[in-house]
Design a protein around this motif. Structure first.
Motif, PDB file in Angstrom:
ATOM      1  N   VAL A 287       0.856  -1.184   0.000  1.00  0.00           N
ATOM      2  CA  VAL A 287       0.000   0.000   0.000  1.00  0.00           C
ATOM      3  C   VAL A 287       0.894   1.236   0.000  1.00  0.00           C
ATOM      4  N   LEU A 288       0.669   2.132  -0.946  1.00  0.00           N
ATOM      5  CA  LEU A 288       1.476   3.343  -1.072  1.00  0.00           C
ATOM      6  C   LEU A 288       0.743   4.513  -0.432  1.00  0.00           C
ATOM      7  N   LEU A 289       1.458   5.296   0.339  1.00  0.00           N
ATOM      8  CA  LEU A 289       0.874   6.448   1.032  1.00  0.00           C
ATOM      9  C   LEU A 289       1.499   7.731   0.512  1.00  0.00           C
ATOM     10  N   PRO A 290       0.735   8.833   0.386  1.00  0.00           N
ATOM     11  CA  PRO A 290      -0.626   9.010   0.914  1.00  0.00           C
ATOM     12  C   PRO A 290      -1.749   8.654  -0.051  1.00  0.00           C
ATOM     13  N   CYS A 291      -1.469   8.192  -1.265  1.00  0.00           N
ATOM     14  CA  CYS A 291      -2.541   7.977  -2.250  1.00  0.00           C
ATOM     15  C   CYS A 291      -3.344   6.713  -1.961  1.00  0.00           C
ATOM     16  N   ARG A 292      -2.785   5.741  -1.189  1.00  0.00           N
ATOM     17  CA  ARG A 292      -3.452   4.510  -0.767  1.00  0.00           C
ATOM     18  C   ARG A 292      -3.738   3.557  -1.929  1.00  0.00           C
ATOM     19  N   HIS A 293      -2.976   3.675  -3.014  1.00  0.00           N
ATOM     20  CA  HIS A 293      -3.088   2.710  -4.102  1.00  0.00           C
ATOM     21  C   HIS A 293      -2.360   1.423  -3.709  1.00  0.00           C
ATOM     22  N   THR A 294      -3.021   0.301  -3.875  1.00  0.00           N
ATOM     23  CA  THR A 294      -2.452  -1.011  -3.575  1.00  0.00           C
ATOM     24  C   THR A 294      -2.253  -1.731  -4.891  1.00  0.00           C
ATOM     25  N   CYS A 295      -1.060  -1.600  -5.469  1.00  0.00           N
ATOM     26  CA  CYS A 295      -0.883  -2.027  -6.858  1.00  0.00           C
ATOM     27  C   CYS A 295       0.479  -2.652  -7.133  1.00  0.00           C
ATOM     28  N   LEU A 296       1.361  -2.792  -6.151  1.00  0.00           N
ATOM     29  CA  LEU A 296       2.714  -3.290  -6.389  1.00  0.00           C
ATOM     30  C   LEU A 296       2.985  -4.548  -5.587  1.00  0.00           C
ATOM     31  N   CYS A 297       3.846  -5.391  -6.145  1.00  0.00           N
ATOM     32  CA  CYS A 297       4.260  -6.616  -5.462  1.00  0.00           C
ATOM     33  C   CYS A 297       5.543  -6.347  -4.668  1.00  0.00           C
ATOM     34  N   ASP A 298       6.024  -7.366  -3.981  1.00  0.00           N
ATOM     35  CA  ASP A 298       7.229  -7.215  -3.164  1.00  0.00           C
ATOM     36  C   ASP A 298       8.462  -6.918  -4.005  1.00  0.00           C
ATOM     37  N   GLY A 299       8.501  -7.411  -5.239  1.00  0.00           N
ATOM     38  CA  GLY A 299       9.678  -7.203  -6.073  1.00  0.00           C
ATOM     39  C   GLY A 299       9.741  -5.834  -6.720  1.00  0.00           C
ATOM     40  N   CYS A 300       8.588  -5.251  -7.043  1.00  0.00           N
ATOM     41  CA  CYS A 300       8.568  -3.987  -7.789  1.00  0.00           C
ATOM     42  C   CYS A 300       8.533  -2.754  -6.898  1.00  0.00           C
ATOM     43  N   VAL A 301       8.152  -2.898  -5.648  1.00  0.00           N
ATOM     44  CA  VAL A 301       7.953  -1.720  -4.813  1.00  0.00           C
ATOM     45  C   VAL A 301       9.254  -0.950  -4.584  1.00  0.00           C
ATOM     46  N   ARG A 302      10.395  -1.629  -4.662  1.00  0.00           N
ATOM     47  CA  ARG A 302      11.681  -0.991  -4.378  1.00  0.00           C
ATOM     48  C   ARG A 302      12.124  -0.020  -5.475  1.00  0.00           C
ATOM     49  N   TYR A 303      11.494  -0.097  -6.653  1.00  0.00           N
ATOM     50  CA  TYR A 303      11.950   0.701  -7.781  1.00  0.00           C
ATOM     51  C   TYR A 303      11.147   1.992  -7.971  1.00  0.00           C
TER      52      TYR A 303
END
Length: 333
Positions: A287-303
């Motif tokens: 979950v990305l804050l502050p927009c609260r979009h839940t759209c990334l997996c564990d591998g892609c979130v770091r980029y």
């Protein structure tokens, strides 16, 4: 010899000499900045340094069991004159109390009193904090048994003669539902001791469909949290009502429950909600804050420093479930 060569190059190409001096200046600046612990320009960093710098802060999370759940099974049929049907889904025996026409100001003052003055553990405590600033109170005398999803019908009395609550912005909420633990011993076990749900009911002035506007979880330590909706990714339009939906044991349902979003709305097909929007392979977990979009997996979130859905800069992020929980879900499936 080298000097003669540089002079010859300068005579025939002054731009080469200027470029050489600029490169020397940039390298020297990078070395000096790195020596004093300052940031090195991005253009001079290697790929590993660039990748590590794009990682956003991971929000510290604490797992808390929420004993309360509340659904609106038929929102299209709800209205101020016909009333509304509520379905509590609780882990322990609970008491449901509904307040029609509750004052907006008094409700938020009551939440502040829960923080600073006294704890709202019972319906009477909330009524004392509201100073009777509501039009009608409806309490179900028989407590709701745990895991009993019996529908409760809530309606204003006919003699109330209330057809609407005025134009927006309003000074009163149409309906406020309070769930509290019936057993006093349970209040010592759970961190969350009450839930306040603000529900919109359509009337003659404002015909927006019935829905839960806000949900506040009241903690025994004196804090309260506002539950916010998460925005799950979908690769195609939602399926029609003719499709069969997966059961409650599905992974998507589990993720929604952990995010506080499990409701009565139809779930998307499994392939629509589980895949990362970037790689289309890993399950969505962050979950990305502050927009609260839940759209990334564990591998892609770091980029990503920006949300791939709305391009808003990511300040913090947190996972819906840990790696251990994901492995357990995979093993059960």
């Amino acid at each position: 010899m080298a000097a003669v060569f540089l002079v010859t190059l300068y005579e025939y190409s002054p731009l080469f000499y200027i470029a050489l001096v600029s490169v020397c200046f940039l390298v020297t600046s990078a070395v000096v900045l790195g020596w004093f612990g300052l940031g090195v320009p991005v253009i001079l960093r290697n790929s590993e340094e660039t990748e590590s710098s794009t990682r956003v802060l991971k929000k510290r999370m604490r797992q808390v069991k929420n004993p309360f759940g509340l659904e609106i099974p038929r929102p299209a049929a709800a209205s101020l004159t016909k009333g509304v049907t509520l379905t509590p889904d609780c882990l322990e025996d609970c008491v449901l109390t509904c307040y029609w026409g509750c004052s907006v100001q008094k409700l938020h003052e009551a939440l502040q009193k829960h923080v600073y003055c006294f704890r709202i553990k019972t319906p009477q405590a909330l009524e004392d904090a509201l100073y009777n600033e509501y039009l009608y109170r409806q309490q179900y005398l028989r407590s709701i048994k745990k895991n009993d999803k019996e529908e409760k019908y809530c309606q204003l009395p006919e003699d109330a003669q209330v057809v609407d609550f005025g134009p927006v912005p309003r000074s009163r909420y149409p309906l406020v539902a309070l769930l509290t633990l019936a057993d006093e011993e349970d209040r010592e076990i759970y961190d969350i001791i009450a839930m306040v749900a603000v529900i919109h009911i359509p009337d003659e002035s404002y015909r927006l469909s019935c829905r839960v506007l806000y949900q506040y979880l009241l903690l025994a330590q004196g804090q309260y949290h506002d539950l916010k909706q998460l925005f799950m990714s979908a690769n195609s339009p939602a399926p029609s009502s003719s499709h069969t939906f997966p059961g409650k044991s599905s992974t998507d349902r589990t993720l929604l429950e952990k995010g506080g979003l499990a409701g009565n709305e139809p779930e998307l097909q499994e392939e629509n909600s589980k895949d990362c929007v970037v790689c289309q392979n890993g399950p969505v977990n962050w979950v990305l804050l502050p927009c609260r979009h839940t759209c990334l997996c564990d591998g892609c979130v770091r980029y990503f420093q920006q949300c791939p859905m709305c391009r808003q800069f990511v300040q913090e992020s947190f996972p819906l479930c840990s790696k251990k929980e994901q492995d357990e879900d995979e093993s059960t499936r």
